[in-house]
Every structure is written in C-alpha cells, then in structure tokens.
Design a protein around this motif. Sequence first.
Motif, short mmCIF file in Angstrom:
data_model
loop_
_atom_site.label_atom_id
_atom_site.label_comp_id
_atom_site.label_asym_id
_atom_site.label_seq_id
_atom_site.Cartn_x
_atom_site.Cartn_y
_atom_site.Cartn_z
N PHE A 175 -70.97 -5.98 -19.24
CA PHE A 175 -71.61 -4.92 -20.01
C PHE A 175 -70.60 -3.80 -20.22
O PHE A 175 -69.95 -3.35 -19.26
N VAL A 176 -70.48 -3.37 -21.45
CA VAL A 176 -69.61 -2.25 -21.79
C VAL A 176 -70.52 -1.10 -22.21
O VAL A 176 -71.20 -1.18 -23.23
N VAL A 177 -70.54 -0.04 -21.40
CA VAL A 177 -71.60 0.98 -21.51
C VAL A 177 -70.99 2.35 -21.82
O VAL A 177 -70.01 2.78 -21.16
N GLN A 178 -71.56 3.02 -22.81
CA GLN A 178 -71.19 4.40 -23.11
C GLN A 178 -71.45 5.27 -21.87
O GLN A 178 -72.53 5.24 -21.29
N THR A 215 -70.29 -7.57 -14.39
CA THR A 215 -69.39 -6.41 -14.26
C THR A 215 -69.72 -5.42 -15.37
O THR A 215 -70.15 -5.81 -16.46
N ILE A 216 -69.52 -4.15 -15.06
CA ILE A 216 -69.81 -3.07 -16.01
C ILE A 216 -68.55 -2.23 -16.18
O ILE A 216 -67.88 -1.88 -15.20
N VAL A 217 -68.24 -1.92 -17.43
CA VAL A 217 -67.10 -1.06 -17.76
C VAL A 217 -67.64 0.12 -18.55
O VAL A 217 -68.44 -0.07 -19.49
N LEU A 218 -67.22 1.33 -18.21
CA LEU A 218 -67.66 2.54 -18.91
C LEU A 218 -66.62 2.96 -19.93
O LEU A 218 -65.41 2.88 -19.68
#
Length: 513
Positions: A299-302, A412-415
Amino acid sequence: MTPTLTLKSGTSWPDAWRRCLAVAPEAFRDDRVLNLWNGAWQEDGRVLPAVSPVDGSPIAGPPRLDGATAQRAVCAALDQHRAWRHLPLEERRARVAATLDALAEHRGLLALLLVWEIGKPWRLAQADVGRAIDGVRWYVDGIEPMLDGRAPLDGPVSNIASWNYPMSVLVHAVLVQALAGNAVIAKTPTDGGVACLTLACALAAREGIPVTLVSGSGGELSQALVRAPEIGCVSFVGGRDTGAAVATAVADLGKRHILEQEGLNTWGIWNHSDWDALTAVIPKLFDYGKQRCTAYPRFVVQRHLFDTFLAAYLPAVRTLRVGHPLAVEHPDDPYPELDFGPVINAAKAKELRDQVAEAIERGAVPLHRATPDGARFLPGQDTSAYVQPVTLLNPPSSSPLHHAEPFGPVDTIVLVDTEAELLAAMNASNGALVATLSTDDRATYDRLAPHIRAFKVGHGTPRSRGDRDELFGGLGASWRGAFVGGDLLVRAVTRGPEGERLPGNFPEYQLLP
C-alpha cells in the motif's frame, strides 16, 4: 476458548488417494503417480518424497524424469501434434467438451487434492476448479471466430507453471491450446499439485486430448521443454529469475512465448475518503495468503491520510481467519470458512518470517502481527508452514520486502507526500500485472493511472487475472511475449497472416491490445 477440532469426515489424504485410484487407475499406483507421454502412462522417473503444507504429512511426490527421457517425450508430443492439428475443429471441440464434463463430475476430488497439495481452503480450491471448467467452456462455445484465418503452430505448446493455480491457470491453458489445434505438454510444478494435475490429465487423455505430463527439475528439463526445436511455443508462469532464463532462451531461438512473471502489485491511496469500501475489501486481498500473481502486498499511502487509512485497515486485517482447511468441530460439519491456510511449504514460511524479522531489525515498523492463538488447528498438528498476517511500515530498501513480491500474508506500507513519490513507489518493481489507485477525484485517477506500470489499473477496486474475454498481461519486467485472455490466448498459440504482430511485450516491440 477454541473448541477441539477434528478432520472433516471423508477428507483425509488416504481417502483422496483411494478415490484417485478408483477414478483413474491407469495414472495412479499404490504409492505414486505416473508420467504421461507418448500417449501412455509411464512408470518412470525418480519419485521425490513430499509432504502436505497443511499438516506436514506425507503425500505423493513428483516422479522426476531426466533430460533424455523428457526429450523423447517432446519428440512423441510432436508426432501427436502433427496428427491432432489436422483433426476437424468439431472433433476437437467435442473431445474438449467431454473432458470438461469429466472434470465437472470429479470437481470435488480435484478440489480436495488442491487442499492437501497446495493448502487452499475449500472455497478457493473449488473456485480454482470451477474457473478452469467454466473458462474453457466459454472458448468451446465461441472458438470459431477466434480461429478464423488462423492455423495451429508447427509444434506443441510447452507449459511450465507455478504451483498456485494448477486448474484455473495451467489446465485451463492446456485445454484451450488443444482446442486451438495444438498438442500440449505440461510440467508439474515442483512444489505441489502433481496428483491434481495427474487426475485432470488422465480425464483429458481418456477423451483423446494429446496431452503430455512430465515431472522434473527446471534445470534438467529446460533443454527439452524450452529449447527443443520441436516446441512451437513456451508458456511460463513463475518468478523473474527463472523467467529471465527462459526469456533469454526463447529470444535466442526466435520461439513463440508467453512468460508471466511476478511483480510488486501496489494499491495507492491519494485524496481518498471512502474508507468503508477499503475496509470491506481488505480481507479479500488476503485470499490464499496472498499467494497469487494478482495479490496486493504493498500500500502506498498519502502521509496525511495515514491515520484514517490505519483506522480502516487494522480492524479488517484483524478479522482474518487462518487454519487447517479441513478442521471442523464435528466430522459432518460444513467445510470451515477460512481466508487462508498454510503457505506452500515450511521453507517458504521460514523465509517470510526471516524477512520480516530482518526488515524490523533494519528499521521497518511492525503495525500488525497476528498470533496463532485464534487459528483453527487440529490437536498436535504440524504448523510449520503457517504464517500469521503481518503488516510493516516502511520496509528498508535493503529488504526484499521493499521491492519484491513476498508471496505470503505480509503487507507493507510506504508513505508519500507528492504525486511523483506516489508514482515512483507504485512502480517500485519495474512493472506489475495489476495495480489500484483509490482517489475520490476521477480526473486525478485519469491523470495518474497511465503512469502506473501495470497491465490493469483499478479505480478503488482490485483487478484480477480475469476470465473469458478479459485480456491479461503485464508491463515492464512482469511479462515477456504475447498477451493472453479472450481471443488473445488463441492468437498466442496459433499462426495468423504473414508478418502478424501479436499484442504483447517483446524484445523488439511492445503492442498493447
């Protein structure tokens, strides 16, 4: 307190094996399966021991051939191809349709084999079998216009596929390739599915389908199954390392090819507010423990939406149901409803756990780590192939979890702060099969989606491989060769007009459908 569970009545591996012996005695022996080549079941190959990922118990292993025997099998397949390609279409259609009827008759046994061999929960195992049958029926019903002006290839199609979808990917492809006029060769995946594929191929062979089924290591058999001049097309589904070697071989030989490779499929969150929709879809994204080529592990999250994203994500991921796919409270209970069971084997489970531990040591933040306390297991069973869901924030760039598909229940999450960062993070693996962008503004989606290097991009909804007339492929390093799905699958395994350029991703050109 979790009740004591037992195995559902009639679903043990010995039960399934006895049913295989009764249904297809030509293909199964008391303690092994056979290879199928030269139109006959052959008791050759060195049988390797195998265990079920479900509970570590022994199951049938693949009878691995050597390279010389595989070459003889390929030569025999060419003889079958030369006869089959001249068979009238109506006859091919009738034989494939009869095969589908036989598969439908034994749908439950095929699904049960998938449970034991690759750990699929019952619902997903049934869906895998059903998609194969229904998908090929669509081609049987509509094949004539797809073959208009086209002819079979000069040699058989060689299929080398991963273990995760033996029916809806491998058997589906084999039957459509045969319907189009080709003899077909299938290599059983090393990690699982040999009994299911053996039963499916036995039912096809009875109807006269020219199918060859062989087992063996990729390195040992590649000279025959990839490089042999008799092969008309190579169809591969698997990882990038092995796929790169296959791609080099087919490019050197100028051979028709379909190479589906992994990619890091990503889900972007940008100026989004429909959190209920996201909460509803999160458990579905964990089907089969994310052991799917179209899974979304990133997930690529603002950044300024991170708190609301977590409020939607964490309650959903905490609902996931994990356990033994056949464990019930009473022997006659329905099959348990699970999101996933084990990963493919204990070695893969250890690899995932090690990657997670290493990523945390190097700075990743664990946001969610489930425990096995609520999982559904039999008393004392081996659980070494089970991995509980894990979610990490910002995996370090040195970690495989940063740039590669984990093929397990690890998110995995990237901001990110800017649209440029969003696109860069969504394109981290140089191409993917699917992606999704959740944003409230359609204009924003329309502007950003073309820059996401995935073959299919959803607007707030997941994309999948698709069935029937839905096309499928990949961009960047996730795909090499002809695209498939709908009439493109038939075009990929037939010859058209002189100078035809197939839609696909080739060394010399890329042509989108």
